[in-house]
Design a protein around this motif. Structure first.
Motif, mmCIF file in Angstrom:
data_model
loop_
_atom_site.group_PDB
_atom_site.id
_atom_site.type_symbol
_atom_site.label_atom_id
_atom_site.label_comp_id
_atom_site.label_asym_id
_atom_site.label_seq_id
_atom_site.Cartn_x
_atom_site.Cartn_y
_atom_site.Cartn_z
ATOM 1 N N GLY A 62 0.820 -1.199 0.000
ATOM 2 C CA GLY A 62 0.000 0.000 0.000
ATOM 3 C C GLY A 62 0.853 1.247 0.000
ATOM 4 O O GLY A 62 2.079 1.191 -0.130
ATOM 5 N N GLN A 63 0.189 2.398 0.145
ATOM 6 C CA GLN A 63 0.881 3.684 0.069
ATOM 7 C C GLN A 63 0.573 4.536 1.307
ATOM 8 O O GLN A 63 -0.571 4.592 1.759
ATOM 9 N N ILE A 64 1.624 5.166 1.815
ATOM 10 C CA ILE A 64 1.481 6.164 2.873
ATOM 11 C C ILE A 64 2.200 7.415 2.404
ATOM 12 O O ILE A 64 3.411 7.389 2.160
ATOM 13 N N GLN A 65 1.453 8.487 2.260
ATOM 14 C CA GLN A 65 2.029 9.771 1.858
ATOM 15 C C GLN A 65 1.861 10.754 3.016
ATOM 16 O O GLN A 65 0.752 10.963 3.506
ATOM 17 N N LEU A 66 2.979 11.312 3.467
ATOM 18 C CA LEU A 66 2.958 12.304 4.542
ATOM 19 C C LEU A 66 3.566 13.597 4.037
ATOM 20 O O LEU A 66 4.525 13.588 3.266
ATOM 21 N N ARG A 67 3.013 14.708 4.508
ATOM 22 C CA ARG A 67 3.562 16.017 4.153
ATOM 23 C C ARG A 67 4.341 16.547 5.341
ATOM 24 O O ARG A 67 3.763 16.920 6.367
ATOM 25 N N LEU A 68 5.666 16.561 5.212
ATOM 26 C CA LEU A 68 6.558 16.967 6.286
ATOM 27 C C LEU A 68 7.494 18.055 5.783
ATOM 28 O O LEU A 68 8.066 17.934 4.701
ATOM 29 N N ASP A 69 7.639 19.095 6.570
ATOM 30 C CA ASP A 69 8.499 20.222 6.189
ATOM 31 C C ASP A 69 8.137 20.759 4.809
ATOM 32 O O ASP A 69 9.016 21.140 4.026
ATOM 33 N N GLY A 70 6.840 20.765 4.513
ATOM 34 C CA GLY A 70 6.382 21.333 3.245
ATOM 35 C C GLY A 70 6.586 20.447 2.036
ATOM 36 O O GLY A 70 6.299 20.875 0.910
ATOM 37 N N GLN A 71 7.047 19.210 2.226
ATOM 38 C CA GLN A 71 7.275 18.304 1.103
ATOM 39 C C GLN A 71 6.514 17.007 1.324
ATOM 40 O O GLN A 71 6.332 16.560 2.450
ATOM 41 N N SER A 72 6.070 16.400 0.228
ATOM 42 C CA SER A 72 5.363 15.122 0.296
ATOM 43 C C SER A 72 6.356 13.973 0.231
ATOM 44 O O SER A 72 7.215 13.941 -0.658
ATOM 45 N N LEU A 73 6.223 13.038 1.177
ATOM 46 C CA LEU A 73 7.086 11.862 1.203
ATOM 47 C C LEU A 73 6.239 10.615 0.982
ATOM 48 O O LEU A 73 5.191 10.458 1.610
ATOM 49 N N GLN A 74 6.687 9.737 0.107
ATOM 50 C CA GLN A 74 6.077 8.413 -0.053
ATOM 51 C C GLN A 74 6.869 7.442 0.807
ATOM 52 O O GLN A 74 8.007 7.118 0.507
ATOM 53 N N LEU A 75 6.264 6.999 1.898
ATOM 54 C CA LEU A 75 7.023 6.220 2.861
ATOM 55 C C LEU A 75 7.516 4.892 2.319
ATOM 56 O O LEU A 75 8.606 4.440 2.663
ATOM 57 N N GLU A 76 6.713 4.271 1.450
ATOM 58 C CA GLU A 76 7.106 2.944 0.962
ATOM 59 C C GLU A 76 8.351 2.995 0.094
ATOM 60 O O GLU A 76 9.053 1.987 -0.058
ATOM 61 N N SER A 77 8.669 4.147 -0.484
ATOM 62 C CA SER A 77 9.851 4.255 -1.333
ATOM 63 C C SER A 77 10.978 5.052 -0.675
ATOM 64 O O SER A 77 11.987 5.350 -1.314
ATOM 65 N N LEU A 78 10.824 5.382 0.597
ATOM 66 C CA LEU A 78 11.837 6.160 1.301
ATOM 67 C C LEU A 78 13.060 5.276 1.572
ATOM 68 O O LEU A 78 12.924 4.189 2.140
ATOM 69 N N PRO A 79 14.270 5.708 1.178
ATOM 70 C CA PRO A 79 15.460 4.883 1.406
ATOM 71 C C PRO A 79 15.813 4.796 2.888
ATOM 72 O O PRO A 79 15.414 5.645 3.691
ATOM 73 N N GLN A 80 16.564 3.774 3.249
ATOM 74 C CA GLN A 80 16.930 3.526 4.639
ATOM 75 C C GLN A 80 17.619 4.726 5.282
ATOM 76 O O GLN A 80 17.396 5.015 6.459
ATOM 77 N N ASN A 81 18.451 5.427 4.517
ATOM 78 C CA ASN A 81 19.201 6.533 5.114
ATOM 79 C C ASN A 81 18.324 7.736 5.438
ATOM 80 O O ASN A 81 18.789 8.702 6.048
ATOM 81 N N ARG A 82 17.047 7.698 5.025
ATOM 82 C CA ARG A 82 16.110 8.785 5.345
ATOM 83 C C ARG A 82 15.211 8.430 6.532
ATOM 84 O O ARG A 82 14.439 9.266 7.003
ATOM 85 N N LEU A 83 15.320 7.210 7.043
ATOM 86 C CA LEU A 83 14.456 6.800 8.149
ATOM 87 C C LEU A 83 14.721 7.586 9.439
ATOM 88 O O LEU A 83 13.764 7.907 10.161
ATOM 89 N N PRO A 84 15.981 7.916 9.780
ATOM 90 C CA PRO A 84 16.170 8.743 10.980
ATOM 91 C C PRO A 84 15.436 10.080 10.891
ATOM 92 O O PRO A 84 14.843 10.540 11.883
ATOM 93 N N TYR A 85 15.463 10.700 9.722
ATOM 94 C CA TYR A 85 14.711 11.954 9.531
ATOM 95 C C TYR A 85 13.217 11.709 9.736
ATOM 96 O O TYR A 85 12.537 12.471 10.439
ATOM 97 N N LEU A 86 12.696 10.647 9.122
ATOM 98 C CA LEU A 86 11.274 10.335 9.246
ATOM 99 C C LEU A 86 10.884 10.164 10.710
ATOM 100 O O LEU A 86 9.847 10.690 11.157
ATOM 101 N N ARG A 87 11.722 9.460 11.476
ATOM 102 C CA ARG A 87 11.366 9.149 12.858
ATOM 103 C C ARG A 87 11.565 10.334 13.796
ATOM 104 O O ARG A 87 11.055 10.310 14.914
ATOM 105 N N GLN A 88 12.301 11.341 13.357
ATOM 106 C CA GLN A 88 12.327 12.594 14.114
ATOM 107 C C GLN A 88 11.053 13.393 13.866
ATOM 108 O O GLN A 88 10.498 13.995 14.784
ATOM 109 N N ARG A 89 10.597 13.403 12.619
ATOM 110 C CA ARG A 89 9.417 14.190 12.267
ATOM 111 C C ARG A 89 8.115 13.482 12.616
ATOM 112 O O ARG A 89 7.076 14.123 12.790
ATOM 113 N N VAL A 90 8.165 12.151 12.696
ATOM 114 C CA VAL A 90 6.994 11.359 13.103
ATOM 115 C C VAL A 90 7.432 10.567 14.331
ATOM 116 O O VAL A 90 7.859 9.423 14.244
ATOM 117 N N GLY A 91 7.332 11.217 15.492
ATOM 118 C CA GLY A 91 7.864 10.635 16.723
ATOM 119 C C GLY A 91 6.835 9.787 17.433
ATOM 120 O O GLY A 91 5.634 10.066 17.393
#
Length: 231
Positions: A62-91
């Motif tokens: 499935g798809q999860i799209q979140l709008r963080l810091d003014g940008q849309s992120l598709q979580l299913e395609s987010l690379p591993q090196n972006r997960l720390p950023y994601l988990r700071q913004r979605v705590g």
């Protein structure tokens, strides 16, 4: 709108825990997830910052799209090196306080310096801000060097909340934040949630219909991995 979830399914091994969930998350609103144990509520929370990835037998579709810091992120395609950023913004704050070893200050300074990469001076400023936002600063300001485990249950929960808030989330995930607290302390946490919702989007699990009614701008009922009602 800050989030759009489409056809989200999550399976652990052969067990499908979430089944084609479709939801919209609205900015600066409290979304309360209710339902029986095992209905998929916590798994849904963990999907919103990809914590389910830590389980080797987990498979997500499935798809999860979140709008963080003014940008849309598709979580299913987010690379591993972006997960720390994601988990700071979605705590996420868990049902039982997950304390780090050491003092009250250590519990905030370590994530702020290691995870967020702040200098110690910057981290000290953010530590105070997080403790203030969690309504804990007046109670611990003069004893930051004492063991975190010496705090009461409610204070420990607010310390974990302060640690998450200090990292600057835009979406806050709460897994039954008052489940193990006495009624007076639970009311403190509820008041805090209402205050935080003025600037954060909150998604929380609650087993209390009364609490869901008090706090929820949107109330979502889960049953057997599906959302069966939205109010």
């Amino acid at each position: 709108m800050i989030g759009q979830i489409n056809d989200l399914s999550v399976r652990f091994g052969q067990t499908e825990v979430l089944k084609r969930v479709n939801l919209t998350l609205e900015q600066h609103k409290v979304h309360v997830l209710s339902g029986p144990s095992g209905s998929g509520k916590t798994t849904f929370l963990r999907a919103l910052n990809r914590l389910n990835d830590s389980y080797p037998d987990c498979h997500t579709r499935g798809q999860i799209q979140l709008r963080l810091d003014g940008q849309s992120l598709q979580l299913e395609s987010l690379p591993q090196n972006r997960l720390p950023y994601l988990r700071q913004r979605v705590g996420m704050v868990f049902q039982h306080p997950q304390l780090l070893p050491g003092s009250i200050a250590d519990n905030l300074m370590l994530p702020l310096t290691v995870v967020a990469g702040l200098s110690r001076a910057q981290a000290r400023e953010r530590m105070k801000l997080g403790l203030e936002q969690a309504a804990l600063w007046p109670e611990v300001a003069d004893r930051l060097d004492v063991a975190a485990g010496s705090l009461s249950g409610g204070q420990q929960q607010r310390l974990c909340l302060a640690r998450t808030l200090a990292l600057g989330p835009q979406i806050l995930l709460l897994d039954e934040p008052t489940a193990s607290l006495d009624p007076e302390t639970a009311l403190q946490i509820e008041t805090l949630i209402t205050t935080l919702s003025r600037r954060l989007t909150i998604v929380m699990v609650s087993h209390s219909p009364e609490q869901a009614q008090r706090l929820g701008d949107h109330r979502l009922q889960f049953e057997q991995g599906r959302v069966v009602s939205v109010r």
